[in-house]
Enzyme design. Structure first.
Site, short mmCIF file in Angstrom:
data_model
loop_
_atom_site.label_atom_id
_atom_site.label_comp_id
_atom_site.label_asym_id
_atom_site.label_seq_id
_atom_site.Cartn_x
_atom_site.Cartn_y
_atom_site.Cartn_z
N SER A 133 11.97 2.76 11.22
CA SER A 133 12.96 2.65 10.17
C SER A 133 13.54 3.85 9.97
O SER A 133 12.86 4.85 10.10
CB SER A 133 12.16 1.99 9.00
N TYR A 146 5.66 2.20 2.03
CA TYR A 146 6.31 1.99 3.23
C TYR A 146 6.91 3.11 4.06
O TYR A 146 6.73 3.16 5.41
CB TYR A 146 7.93 1.10 2.79
C1 8X3 Z 1 14.18 -0.88 6.08
C2 8X3 Z 1 14.96 0.39 5.65
O1 8X3 Z 1 16.02 1.50 3.61
O2 8X3 Z 1 14.80 -0.45 3.27
O3 8X3 Z 1 13.22 -0.45 7.08
O4 8X3 Z 1 13.55 1.44 3.83
S1 8X3 Z 1 14.86 0.58 4.01
#
Ligand code: 8X3
Length: 248
Positions: A133, A146
């Protein structure tokens, strides 16, 4: 392309995973669709002439079952299973959500890669595509759990490429930015559809799962000596994580 080439896609029950399974099948791969939700992957496998294997990537025993189903040779592994849980700032973030994100985005990838490396090696021409990502490149408020996990995805990818240098296995990472899928944002916000919709509000044409799937299929279609190390893909409206064009 010969129909004897086999691909495994994890997280194939929806979004980028399902689209990637379709794209690889269209390119002639026999695709093993792996995910927890058996009904979804069975329908997908039937649609694309592939095979469904129910698998939870965070469970080593379940992943061992996937490896048994795949058998002795595998050409392409797409480590796509992953996700974001929560958007709280560091000060109040839930460690359980962070653990779950590390579990699926990093350890899940580890389990599947370890289990399928022998088959990738045995094919004589293997490829691993890890779905990372742009969150694995930057930081943003409320995203630390995340982004930390997706930085992990990136680092594991780089390390594996170093460790396997000299072997007939390519290692790539696709790092998508804003992709509108059915589930990613909804899951992140615990089912709060209003918050999920706000992520994409006014953005003309966020990426869709098929855009990323086509990029993965392109990586897989390069000649065997060409390793696409990483490919960052964003919608035109997103110049950077915090620079998103929104229409009123
Ligand atoms: C998803 C991209 O911008 O939500 O992997 O982190 S973001």
């Amino acid at each position: 392309m010969s129909t004897s080439r086999t691909a495994v896609v994890t997280g194939a029950s929806s979004g980028i995973g399902a689209a990637t399974a379709r794209a690889l099948a269209a390119d002639g791969y026999h695709v093993v669709c792996a995910a927890r939700r058996r009904d979804r992957i069975e329908a997908l496998a039937e649609e694309i002439g592939g095979r469904a294997v129910a698998c939870d990537v965070t469970d080593p025993a379940s992943v061992a079952g996937l490896a048994r189903e795949v058998g002795g040779e595998l050409h392409v592994l797409v480590n796509n299973a992953g996700g974001a849980f929560g958007s709280d700032p560091v000060e109040s973030a839930d460690p359980e959500q962070w653990r779950a994100m590390y579990d699926v985005n990093v350890l899940g990838l580890l389990h599947v890669t370890q289990a399928l490396l022998p088959a990738l090696r045995a094919s004589g021409d293997g490829l691993i595509v890890n779905v990372g990502s742009t969150a694995g490149r930057i930081a943003y408020e409320g995203g630390a759990g995340y982004t930390a996990a997706k930085h992990g995805t990136q680092v594991v990818t780089e390390t594996l490429r170093l460790e396997l240098c000299g072997e007939p296995i390519r290692i790539s990472e696709i790092a998508p930015g804003m992709v509108r899928t059915d589930e990613f944002a909804t899951i992140r916000f615990g089912g709060d559809q209003e918050k999920a919709d706000a992520v994409y509000a006014g953005v003309p044409d966020p990426l869709v799962a098929e855009d990323v799937a086509q990029a993965i299929a392109w990586v897989a279609s390069r000649p065997s000596h060409v390793n696409i190390d990483e490919l960052v893909i964003r919608p035109r409206a997103q110049a950077a994580q915090h620079k998103v064009h929104r229409q009123a």
